[in-house]
Design an enzyme around this catalytic site. Structure first.
Site, PDB file in Angstrom:
ATOM      1  N   ASP A 173      35.459 -34.213   2.761  1.00  0.00           N
ATOM      2  CA  ASP A 173      34.581 -35.019   1.479  1.00  0.00           C
ATOM      3  C   ASP A 173      34.990 -34.636   0.232  1.00  0.00           C
ATOM      4  O   ASP A 173      35.476 -33.218   0.097  1.00  0.00           O
ATOM      5  CB  ASP A 173      32.979 -34.716   1.628  1.00  0.00           C
ATOM      6  CG  ASP A 173      32.525 -35.481   3.299  1.00  0.00           C
ATOM      7  OD1 ASP A 173      33.641 -36.769   3.720  1.00  0.00           O
ATOM      8  OD2 ASP A 173      31.602 -35.482   3.436  1.00  0.00           O
ATOM      9  N   GLY A 219      -5.440  12.930  -2.021  1.00  0.00           N
ATOM     10  CA  GLY A 219      -5.298  14.333  -2.790  1.00  0.00           C
ATOM     11  C   GLY A 219      -3.689  14.884  -3.096  1.00  0.00           C
ATOM     12  O   GLY A 219      -3.777  16.342  -4.296  1.00  0.00           O
ATOM     13  N   CYS A 220      -3.130  13.742  -2.111  1.00  0.00           N
ATOM     14  CA  CYS A 220      -1.578  15.301  -2.852  1.00  0.00           C
ATOM     15  C   CYS A 220      -0.529  14.217  -4.423  1.00  0.00           C
ATOM     16  O   CYS A 220       0.405  14.956  -4.917  1.00  0.00           O
ATOM     17  CB  CYS A 220      -0.725  14.629  -1.670  1.00  0.00           C
ATOM     18  SG  CYS A 220      -0.614  12.891  -2.405  1.00  0.00           S
ATOM     19  N   GLY A 221      -1.152  13.245  -5.104  1.00  0.00           N
ATOM     20  CA  GLY A 221      -1.231  12.456  -5.909  1.00  0.00           C
ATOM     21  C   GLY A 221       0.218  11.432  -5.449  1.00  0.00           C
ATOM     22  O   GLY A 221       0.655  11.095  -6.875  1.00  0.00           O
ATOM     23  N   SER A 229      -0.896   8.523  -5.370  1.00  0.00           N
ATOM     24  CA  SER A 229      -1.312   7.294  -6.744  1.00  0.00           C
ATOM     25  C   SER A 229      -0.925   7.518  -8.288  1.00  0.00           C
ATOM     26  O   SER A 229      -0.560   7.281  -8.503  1.00  0.00           O
ATOM     27  CB  SER A 229      -2.951   7.425  -6.195  1.00  0.00           C
ATOM     28  OG  SER A 229      -4.125   6.526  -5.711  1.00  0.00           O
ATOM     29  N   ALA A 230      -1.024   8.900  -8.321  1.00  0.00           N
ATOM     30  CA  ALA A 230      -0.372   9.386  -9.693  1.00  0.00           C
ATOM     31  C   ALA A 230       1.459   8.621  -9.561  1.00  0.00           C
ATOM     32  O   ALA A 230       1.954   8.223 -10.806  1.00  0.00           O
ATOM     33  CB  ALA A 230       0.094  10.853  -9.883  1.00  0.00           C
TER      34      ALA A 230
END
Length: 551
Positions: free
Chosen positions: A152, A345-347, A349-350
């Site tokens: 084609d 509490g390790c950080g 999220s920060a």
């Protein structure tokens, strides 16, 4: 002769089309049958009706002037037709020659180039270029000198051309007897599988004109011709929206691969004739640029035959062109899915928030749980249904204090609750990954990621990053939030130890210093993650390229 229509180039001012009517086409009108046979020539049915009325058609050697003549099947039909364009005029144009000798040439045809002249394409075809580069081909009769098969216009890849009449006849016979081996590469929608759930299979389904759309072909029992296609999935995209498929055709029906793959529900990407619905859906759901699939993504990849003069077996392979490779590499792109883990509490999220400020998409399991616990949300409804209104009261969210107390009292309660909440969080996480497939890196903060079995190259994340922090610092932060020693001990008892968590992590970030120190750690981490993403993409590209580079 078989059911194949042929072109007899014995006429000087035009050509004679001959065909044997298949038994399955009994009851078809002569003009309708010829329209199907000559569809590729571009002749309209009204033009064919005029030729029949002018006495240009014969059935079993007898002239007929009736376009509506009903065929019985098995007749020999001929039509004298003036071909468009007159004598061929050589035209300049590049040819990508893969192999040539005195008898034949193998070319790599670019997408967008029509193979031979037709009423709708009287110039700028491959044939016009061929007769410029090989003037001896002008001694061959007809408007399609040297053409023994075709692909084609919008299909790229290998095509075999005869340079003299004897070679043309020999190669035409080889094609008719199916002694020529042809393999294609196609990018299709979805992931094909056979009835045995295998990643390969065969399609044996007759192909004829689509009864509803006369300009298209379709799988059809009435009037259809035998068609056989074998396929094998070589690779599938991470989101399983597309696959690279190797296809071998044993018959040469018009649009065979496009029709057969659409027939099994996996049309070619970019094919707006046989896969328009799937193509539009793909564009809509992915937001991809339509230019990524500007044509049906089909490439004539391998070609094998015996040389008609020497008898030598010749096999050729041609890697696909740039547009094909560009689409494949785009489909292979993945987001590096990073899970952030660590002790309470390790950080983590920060660190996650710092990455988000740098433009990295962020998922927070804790935030999702808060959403699920809101009144009327899925988590609230399921917890109320299982444990009662005291845990999911009217007019408020899930009672976390009551839940925590019950988890403290009963390990069975905790496991039941996790069996409710974790699948909901996992579902949101998967949706998050899907929503950010265009990102280089995306991050999910999931405290129990490794405990849930997540590790390198698994279903939930590609790599885990651990955050390490001195225990006294962690405990001080938790107590500042109102946690007591008993609560800290309880929550930590439900998790792996810090050493076990970090042993499952590909990266470990030290958070024993200040927030400024952690911010610098975030910069360094992101650079490493982007480097890891680039390395993985390069590996995938190399693996994909090897698929069409291997024999």
């Amino acid at each position: 002769m078989t059911h194949e229509a042929i072109f007899d180039e014995s006429a000087t001012s035009g050509g004679v089309w001959n065909a044997v009517v298949p038994e399955g086409m009994a009851g078809e009108r002569l003009d309708v049958f010829l329209a199907g046979e000559l569809r590729e020539s571009g002749l309209s049915r009204s033009k064919l009706q005029g030729l029949i009325k002018a006495g240009k058609a014969t059935v079993d050697g007898c002239v007929t002037t009736k376009p509506r003549l009903v065929l019985e099947g098995g007749e020999s039909v001929s039509l004298l037709v003036d071909l468009p364009g007159g004598d061929l005029t050589p035209e300049e144009g590049d040819l990508d020659v893969v192999y040539e000798d005195e008898s034949l040439v193998v070319l790599n045809k670019p997408a967008g180039l029509t193979v031979h002249p037709a009423p709708t394409q009287t110039e700028n075809t491959l044939v016009h270029r061929l007769v410029h580069h090989y003037p001896g081909m002008l001694d061959m009769e007809g408007e399609r000198p040297g053409i023994v098969h075709r692909i084609d216009k919008d299909t790229s890849g290998l095509i075999l051309v005869a340079l003299d009449e004897g070679t043309r006849l020999d190669l035409s016979e080889d094609f008719a007897e199916r002694r020529v081996e042809k393999h294609y590469l196609a990018v299709v929608h979805g992931v094909p599988c056979s009835t045995s759930r295998a990643s390969h299979g065969e399609i044996e389904a007759p192909i004829g004109r689509d009864p509803r759309h006369k300009t298209r072909m379709a799988v059809t029992e009435k009037g259809g011709r035998e068609a056989r296609t074998a396929w094998e999935v070589l690779w599938s995209s991470p989101d399983r929206r597309a696959s690279l498929v190797r296809v071998r055709i044993f018959t040469g029906r018009t649009h065979q691969i496009r029709v057969h793959m659409a027939h099994i529900g996996h049309p070619l990407m970019g094919d707006e004739v046989y896969g328009a619905r799937q193509h539009k859906q793909w564009l809509r759901e992915t937001g991809c640029d339509p230019a990524l699939a500007p044509r049906q993504m089909l490439h004539a990849w391998r070609l094998g035959f015996e040389h008609p003069e020497t008898g030598e077996r010749l096999d050729f392979m041609q890697a696909p062109p740039e547009d094909f490779r560009r689409l494949m590499f785009h489909l292979a792109r993945t987001t590096l899915r990073v899970g952030i883990v660590g002790m309470p509490g390790c950080g983590k999220s920060a660190l996650s928030a710092m990455l988000e400020r740098r433009g990295v998409p962020l998922f927070s399991a804790d935030a999702v749980v808060r959403e699920l616990y809101a009144e009327g949300e899925d988590g609230w409804v399921l917890i109320r249904r299982r444990f009662g209104a005291e845990f999911a009261p009217d007019g408020g969210p899930v009672n976390k204090a009551r839940v925590l107390a019950s988890m403290r009292e009963s390990a069975e309660f905790r496991k039941e609750l996790e069996g409710i909440v974790h699948p909901l969080v996992d579902h949101r996480l998967n949706a998050f990954w899907d929503a950010h497939t265009g990102a280089t890196v995306a991050v999910a903060e999931v405290p129990l990621l490794v405990e849930g079995g997540a590790d390198v190259q698994n279903e939930q994340a590609d790599i885990a990053v651990g955050v390490r922090c001195p225990e006294d610092v962690r405990r001080g932060r938790l107590m500042a939030r109102g946690w007591d020693d008993a609560t800290i001990a309880l929550i930590e008892s439900w998790q792996w130890s810090e050493a076990d968590k970090l042993s499952r992590c590909a990266e470990v970030v030290d958070n024993s210093g200040t927030l400024d120190d952690l911010d610098r750690e975030a910069d360094a981490l992101l650079a490493r993650l982007e480097g890891e993403h680039a390395r993985r993409e390069a590996e995938v590209r190399a693996r994909i390229a090897a698929l069409w580079g291997a024999g």
